[in-house]
Design a protein around this motif. Structure first.
Motif, PDB file in Angstrom:
ATOM      1  N   GLU A   7       0.847  -0.996  -0.063  1.00 43.63           N
ATOM      2  CA  GLU A   7      -0.140  -0.069   0.013  1.00 43.63           C
ATOM      3  C   GLU A   7       0.801   1.529  -0.025  1.00 43.63           C
ATOM      4  O   GLU A   7       0.244   2.203  -0.560  1.00 43.63           O
ATOM      5  CB  GLU A   7      -1.091   0.079   1.124  1.00 43.63           C
ATOM      6  N   ALA A  60       1.516   3.028  -3.384  1.00 46.68           N
ATOM      7  CA  ALA A  60       0.219   3.472  -3.925  1.00 46.68           C
ATOM      8  C   ALA A  60       0.126   4.968  -3.525  1.00 46.68           C
ATOM      9  O   ALA A  60      -0.445   5.740  -4.260  1.00 46.68           O
ATOM     10  CB  ALA A  60      -0.891   2.537  -4.026  1.00 46.68           C
ATOM     11  N   THR A  61       0.575   4.951  -2.096  1.00 48.00           N
ATOM     12  CA  THR A  61       0.000   6.430  -1.547  1.00 48.00           C
ATOM     13  C   THR A  61       1.209   7.095  -1.379  1.00 48.00           C
ATOM     14  O   THR A  61       1.009   8.133  -0.921  1.00 48.00           O
ATOM     15  CB  THR A  61      -0.368   5.956  -0.021  1.00 48.00           C
TER      16      THR A  61
END
Length: 174
Positions: free
Chosen positions: A41, A44-45
């Motif tokens: 994650e 992606a951030t």
């Protein structure tokens, strides 16, 4: 009395080059760890360059009792943080490296400490810097490029702390 010292470019009787005051016998990675706790994650951030907190330490220990061969370790930890949701920071990665060298010292006892804690880590640093840059880049992040370290200042700071620790507290005057 005869002078048995050899000029710097001379060879020892057996054809070997005589040892200098500092000889690096070996260098190696003793420990290397790279973690991305929020993967996948975090990729992606990730919107900006992580803020990196660095910790560096130098340790030296003799490899034989009363001898002149030492292991010097350069310990580096990089904690990368990025802004997370709700303003809290999130760990992007943690990299830990212990890079070591085995050194032979042929010097007076009063020169051992500065050689071990200043010159030896100065010789190890470029290699450790490369490893840290490679592992962070290979981990999917921009490489961590360490700026040169002033090992003299680090050594002097450490000496100042240890002497302050052993000094009695100041006496208050009225």
């Amino acid at each position: 009395m005869s002078d048995t010292s050899l000029p710097p470019d001379a060879q020892a009787p057996n054809g070997a080059v005589p040892p200098g005051p500092l000889l690096m016998n070996l260098q190696y990675t003793k420990d290397l760890s790279f973690e991305v706790p929020g993967a996948p994650e975090i990729f992606a951030t990730l919107r900006e360059q992580p803020r990196i907190d660095l910790a560096l330490d130098v340790q030296a220990r003799p490899l034989q009792q009363g001898g002149n061969v030492f292991e010097v370790s350069l310990q580096i930890r990089a904690d990368a943080q990025v802004p997370g949701q709700n303003g809290a920071s999130q760990t992007a990665f943690i990299a830990e490296l212990v890079y070591c060298g085995i050194f032979t010292l042929n010097v007076e006892p009063n020169l051992v400490e500065p050689l071990l804690l200043v010159e030896c880590p100065r010789l190890l640093f470029p290699f450790a810097r490369n490893i840290l840059a490679d592992v962070t880049r290979d981990g999917g992040f921009p490489p961590v490029l360490l700026t040169p370290i002033d090992f003299v200042a680090l050594w002097q700071s450490r000496r100042g702390q240890s002497s302050a620790d052993t000094m009695p507290p100041p006496v208050a005057s009225a």
